[in-house]
Each structure stands twice: as structure tokens, then as C-alpha cells.
Scaffold this motif. Structure first.
Motif, PDB file in Angstrom:
ATOM      1  N   UNK B 166      15.714  55.234 -33.265  1.00  0.00           N
ATOM      2  CA  UNK B 166      14.831  56.244 -33.847  1.00  0.00           C
ATOM      3  C   UNK B 166      13.484  55.628 -34.214  1.00  0.00           C
ATOM      4  N   UNK B 167      13.509  54.444 -34.823  1.00  0.00           N
ATOM      5  CA  UNK B 167      12.264  53.781 -35.202  1.00  0.00           C
ATOM      6  C   UNK B 167      11.428  53.472 -33.967  1.00  0.00           C
ATOM      7  N   UNK B 168      12.088  53.037 -32.894  1.00  0.00           N
ATOM      8  CA  UNK B 168      11.352  52.737 -31.662  1.00  0.00           C
ATOM      9  C   UNK B 168      10.737  53.993 -31.060  1.00  0.00           C
ATOM     10  N   UNK B 170       9.865  56.700 -32.714  1.00  0.00           N
ATOM     11  CA  UNK B 170       8.745  57.105 -33.569  1.00  0.00           C
ATOM     12  C   UNK B 170       7.502  56.268 -33.256  1.00  0.00           C
ATOM     13  N   UNK B 171       7.693  54.959 -33.042  1.00  0.00           N
ATOM     14  CA  UNK B 171       6.564  54.111 -32.656  1.00  0.00           C
ATOM     15  C   UNK B 171       5.926  54.605 -31.363  1.00  0.00           C
ATOM     16  N   UNK B 174       3.892  57.765 -31.916  1.00  0.00           N
ATOM     17  CA  UNK B 174       2.620  57.439 -32.566  1.00  0.00           C
ATOM     18  C   UNK B 174       1.618  56.895 -31.560  1.00  0.00           C
ATOM     19  N   UNK B 196       6.323  59.952 -40.936  1.00  0.00           N
ATOM     20  CA  UNK B 196       5.923  58.986 -39.912  1.00  0.00           C
ATOM     21  C   UNK B 196       4.864  59.560 -38.971  1.00  0.00           C
ATOM     22  N   UNK B 197       4.815  60.889 -38.850  1.00  0.00           N
ATOM     23  CA  UNK B 197       3.898  61.489 -37.889  1.00  0.00           C
ATOM     24  C   UNK B 197       2.927  62.484 -38.505  1.00  0.00           C
TER      25      UNK B 197
END
Lengths: 331, 296
Positions: B166-168, B170-171, B174, B196-197
Motif C-alpha cells: 500500500x505504501x509503495x 501511494x508513492x 504521488x 497521503x494524497x
């Protein structure tokens, strides 16, 4: 026997536990083994909550199920109340089935759709020959009240499809509680629920814990809920313990690079978040059929040192009081 | 869903946050006219790039807007990839259908799209079962981007994924936003993740927007009691603060409560809330709550 974190007053002790699964990729081929849990030593004290945290495929669910012998361990020992139950015959384990219970992840799959709530809760009592019909009725009512499904005489007549996700999970909690267990394995009990319902289920579990001194093995991928529910945290990576310690100590000062990455990956609501890149790990967790040599985390580790990390398996070292880490480079 | 209004500038992200069953996904589907025909009744206006989309007939909408201008990443879309067709062909499909590209051209474009989401070019020839969850999700994002839309709707794009994956993702989202100047409508139930967005945040409750405002003000100082409750129910990782649950359950949308729909669960409820629906109050951070009347 050496258990990191100590084993005094323990309800459950896992001593160098190992669970490997045999898989065949082709018919008649030589079976390969999946190292789901490898050399895990851990104790859960009476009335304590230990959170086992890790990504999917890290072996955390297998650990929980092996701990109560729903999966047979392939090595090491399981001790319940000081008694070795690793090789006890199943028919002699009925007492264990009463003392340990499970709250499963998916409340949509774990409650029988053809049963009323009353039948769901009465069944464990019948299986274990508890009480007369009236006594059972009374205990079901009390259990429903204790999980705040009030009034109980309305809820006991409902079927699962008439309940919301949070209510179903309350039924699953009531079912786990009705035999007065000493240990509950809660396998991602809130991950399928809405954020606002999550907190109320965790509050409920915590209340049960303080009222009845039940120990919990709380399996989760979410460090944030672990913080608010657990006393200690055990971080698993690729079947092994990476870090173990009291919640405050682990989250204030995560010593393992994997724990650090896990913490970075979970955002708290903050408008500044959108301007930064999450320090996430690249790649995927390794295959457990042929786990990486040395430290299993080294291929994804941002600080891995060549010549050390891929060669030597790191041992759990106590670097802070009660706080253990399996990393060569942590100080 | 009922009386939803918001606007979104180019290159900005609006996060729509709410509990399940509050109408988040219906809002997304309505923008693309993808609700089932037997239940859907569309009223109001959808304006995109200054064009009123409600005046277009279905055929024009399909060819000019859907996927070409506005695309969507559905919740669990990665599980909807066909197991029988290489994923590249599935990504290329709209190129060949909408833009009449030939095979080679479509393949080149698809490989480009794969690269932009951080997948190797050869992924186009892979089948869905050969990819991990994170990779499949990247394919689905490539699919949404291949027609170069300017608005992408993300409906819980990471809900089935691990925290690290999930973190990847989101990166990646972005990065794509920065590189391609994309606008997102990001639908989620996770307030932490939404931050995050989100440049703008819209909070939905029982089919209505209850608060819309810039991330800078909504996250630290929400004005609607529901938003306040929702924020305090998030377990925080980096602070000791104890999470607090919201009493009661969301209402049944077939007969929503009269007046303000949140009033049965609201800690500050007073007489007016029970019979009159609150309008929006406030300048930049707007909230539908009677407490804010006369400057609150």
C-alpha cells in the motif's frame, strides 16, 4: 529452554517452534517445504496481550494456529500452563479446546448462516457438556450482554445476515468468551471492519481482558491498533521473529529496520503527508520455500552490510530491557 | 446519495472519506454514469473542463468522457483482471477500441504505461496469476492511465493490499500526480491514508457530504461533529492519544433521519437539528451543521 522476554507466569510457551508445510509443485515431484514458522520462541503471560505483527505471508497466522495445535508443529515444543502438549493426542486435548478460543478475521465467513445467534453461542456449551438447557440459555444471555448486543432476547433470535459486520464480530467474540477461556487467539479481528467500528471492538476485547484476565495473541498487520491493545509486540518477517518487546519501547525506538519501515508505512492523518515520499521497502516478501540466506530481511534491507547479513543468521539480542531484536547492525 | 456538490481544480486531489455504506462509491460511479440502469436516477449537474456532462447522450458520454477524460480504479479491480488474456492486451483494449490504434502502436503505448507505473516492459505478456497483488494493482492503474485522462477516480485503490505494498502504491500515485499533473478523486474509509494524497477533503455521512475543506484545516481542526468523531476514532501510531469510538450505527438510507442525518449520534444535538436540514456554513472549510450558524 530459553525464551526471550522470560516465561514466568506464562499461560502459553512456544519453544523454538517450527512449522513447515510440504508442497508439491507437480504430481509425484519431490515435495518442497515452506518454512512458514522457523525457530520462534515466545511466551504469553496470564492476562497479557502479545501482538504478532507482520505482512501477509510472514507466518503470523500459522504461528497462532500452531500455538493451539490446529496446525501440527514440525519442530520445537508448545507448552500450555507448563504442560508439554506438542505431541498429546487430539482426543486428550478437549480441555485445551475449552481453554483456548479463536476470534477469526472474517465475521462474514465465520458465523454459520443457517444458525440463529442463540444456536451459535449454545453450540460450544453443548459440545463441552455444560449445564442444563436453562443454564445454557442464561449463559447465552449473559454472553450477549457482555458484548453489548442488547437486548439479548432480540439478538439471540437473529440470523447472521440480519447483523452488521461489527455486530457479527461481537457474536464471534461472545462465542469465544462463552466457555471462559484463558487464552484467545484473535486473528485480525478488526481488519475487515470500518475504522469507527474497529475501535469499539478493540475496546470490547480490552474490557474482557481486564474483567476476566484473559490472555490474547493478537495477530495483525496494523501497528496502530497493536499500540492501543497490546502489552508486547512481536514483529515477524518471513517466518522468524525480527523484534520483540514492550509496546512503548518498540514503537518509541524500533530497532529493526523492518519495524521502522512498517511504522513509516502507516500514516496518521496529517496534511503534511502528501508532500513527502513514504520510506517504504521496495520489492516483495521472500518466498518461504527457499528463504534468503543469513538474515531473511537482507535483500530488502536499506542498511544491509555485505559479507555479514547474507551470511550469518542474526540471533535475538536483548538491547533494551525486555526489548529484543534480530539484527546484526542494531545497537 | 443526495445533493452532493464539490469542485476540483486541475492537478488537485479530493479525498472522499466515509464509513461503508455512506455512498462514496455511488458518487464515483455516478460521475461516470455507471450505476445500474434500474436504480439510478441522475439529477443535478456534472461539469468537466467547463463542459456540462449531463447534456451528453450516453453514446457521446461513452466515447468522449469515459476512460478518455475520466477513468477509474475500482475497489478490488485487480481481481477482475481476466485470467485468460495477457494483462498487456487488457490494458491495450481501450487504445484499440477508442483510438483505433493498430497492434504495434498499442503495444508500444502499453509498454510505456507499464513503465510509468514501475513495472518492467515484459509485464505486458504476463497473465494475471503470474503477478503479485501489488503488481496487479499497478497494472490496473496503468489501465486507468493509458488513455491519458486528466481525472482519475481511485476507489479504495489499496484496500486489499498489505501495508508495505500500500505504501509503495501511494508513492506511485504521488509521483504520477506530480509528473503528469493528474487530478484524483480518492475514495477511502481510512483518514490516515487519505492524508497521503488529499489537497481537499470531503467527509460523507449517510449519502451526503457533511464537510468539505482544504486538508490543512480539516485534519487538524475539523468543524463538523462527525468529522471530529471520525478523526478521534483513528488509532494513532505516533501518539499516545487513545482512540474513541462513535456511539450508535449509521442510519438506514431507505428512511434517513429527519433534519440533520447525524443528529441521532451527535453529542451536541439540539432541537433545530431534529427537524431542519442544515445548509453549509463557513468560507473555505464548509460544514453542514447548525452549530456553525451565525459564525458558531
Amino acid at each position: 529452554m530459553y525464551i526471550p522476554g522470560g516465561a514466568e507466569d506464562a499461560v502459553l510457551i512456544l519453544d523454538r517452534l517450527e512449522t513447515h508445510f510440504k508442497v508439491r509443485t507437480k504430481p509425484f515431484a519431490r515435495p518442497l517445504s515452506v518454512h512458514a514458522v522457523d525457530d520462534v520462541s515466545l511466551a504469553i503471560r496470564k492476562g497479557e496481550t502479545v501482538a504478532v505483527v507482520g505482512e501477509s505471508g510472514s507466518g503470523k497466522t500459522t504461528l497462532g494456529r500452531t500455538a493451539v495445535r490446529l496446525i501440527e508443529p514440525t519442530g520445537g515444543r508448545v507448552l500450555y500452563d507448563g504442560q508439554d502438549i506438542t505431541h498429546t493426542k487430539m482426543k486428550n486435548l478437549m480441555w485445551l479446546r475449552r481453554k483456548t478460543q479463536i476470534v477469526p478475521q472474517d465475521p462474514y465467513a465465520s458465523v454459520n448462516p443457517a444458525f440463529t445467534v442463540f444456536k451459535i453461542l449454545e453450540e460450544p456449551l453443548i459440545v463441552h457438556h455444560e449445564g442444563t438447557t436453562e443454564e445454557r440459555e442464561d449463559r447465552v444471555h449473559k454472553a450477549l450482554e457482555s458484548v453489548k448486543l442488547i437486548p439479548p432476547d432480540i439478538f439471540e433470535r437473529k440470523f447472521a445476515h440480519m447483523l452488521s459486520g461489527g455486530q457479527r464480530q461481537r457474536v464471534a467474540v461472545a462465542r469465544a468468551m462463552i466457555l471462559d477461556p484463558e487464552l484467545i487467539i484473535a486473528d485480525e479481528p478488526v481488519s475487515m471492519l470500518d475504522a469507527s467500528v474497529r475501535v469499539s471492538i478493540l475496546d470490547l476485547l480490552r474490557q474482557i481482558q481486564t474483567d476476566r484476565r484473559v490472555a490474547f495473541l493478537y495477530i495483525t498487520h496494523d501497528l496502530a491498533t497493536a499500540r492501543h491493545f497490546a502489552n508486547r509486540i512481536a514483529v515477524m518477517y518471513a517466518g522468524k521473529l525480527a523484534e520483540l518487546g514492550p509496546v512503548g519501547s518498540v514503537l518509541a525506538e524500533p530497532l529493526h529496520p523492518y519495524t521502522q519501515a512498517l511504522m513509516a508505512a502507516i500514516p496518521d492523518p496529517d496534511p503534511e503527508n502528501r508532500f513527502r515520499k513514504i520510506a517504504a521497502l521496495p520489492g516483495e516478501p521472500p518466498s518461504l520455500v527457499s528463504p534468503p540466506s543469513g538474515c531473511r530481511f537482507h535483500p530488502r534491507c536499506p542498511i544491509a552490510r555485505q559479507g555479514l547479513c547474507e551470511v550469518e543468521v542474526p540471533a535475538l539480542r536483548e538491547l533494551r530491557p525486555g526489548h529484543f531484536v534480530a539484527c546484526h547492525l542494531a545497537v | 446519495m443526495d445533493g452532493i456538490s464539490f469542485d476540483l481544480e486541475r492537478g488537485q486531489t479530493l479525498a472522499i472519506v466515509g464509513e461503508s455504506g455512506c455512498g462514496k462509491t455511488s458518487t464515483a460511479s455516478a460521475i461516470l454514469r455507471m450505476l445500474p440502469r434500474n436504480v439510478a436516477k441522475y439529477e443535478g449537474r456534472v461539469e468537466f473542463d467547463g463542459k456540462d456532462l449531463m447534456t451528453l447522450n450516453n453514446e457521446d458520454f461513452r466515447t468522449q468522457v469515459r476512460w478518455r477524460a475520466v477513468s477509474i480504479v475500482f475497489q478490488g479491480a485487480m481481481n477482475a483482471l481476466s485470467p485468460m488474456i495477457p494483462v498487456g492486451r487488457q490494458v491495450a483494449e481501450p487504445l484499440m477500441l477508442h483510438l483505433d490504434m493498430d497492434k504495434e502502436e498499442a503495444r508500444a503505448k502499453t509498454e510505456e504505461a507499464m513503465e510509468s507505473v514501475g513495472l518492467p516492459r515484459y509485464t505486458v505478456d504476463r497473465y494475471a496469476h503470474e503477478l503479485s497483488g501489488g503488481m496487479k494493482q499497478r497494472v490496473v492503474i496503468a489501465m486507468a492511465l493509458v488513455m491519458r485522462p486528466s481525472l482519475v477516480i481511485l476507489d479504495e485503490p489499496t484496500s486489499a493490499l498489505d501495508v508495505m505494498t500500500q505504501a509503495n502504491i501511494m508513492n506511485l500515485l504521488k509521483q504520477l500526480k506530480e509528473e503528469q499533473g493528474l487530478s484524483y478523486i480518492f475514495i477511502t474509509h481510512d483518514l490516515g491514508l487519505s492524508s497521503e494524497l488529499a489537497d481537499w477533503v470531503g467527509i460523507m455521512y449517510a449519502g451526503q457530504l457533511v464537510e468539505v475543506g482544504p486538508a490543512e484545516t480539516v485534519f487538524p481542526k475539523p468543524t463538523h461533529p462527525y468529522t471530529q468523531k471520525l478523526l478521534s476514532s483513528v488509532p494513532r501510531l505516533k501518539s499516545e492519544e487513545k482512540p474513541d469510538s462513535i456511539p450508535g450505527t449509521p442510519p438506514d438510507l431507505t428512511s434517513p433521519p429527519k433534519g440533520c442525518r447525524f443528529h441521532p449520534r451527535c453529542p451536541f444535538v439540539f432541537e433545530k437539528c431534529k427537524s431542519f436540514e442544515p445548509p453549509f456554513f463557513g468560507q473555505t472549510d464548509r460544514s453542514a451543521c447548525w452549530l456553525l450558524e451565525a459564525g458558531g
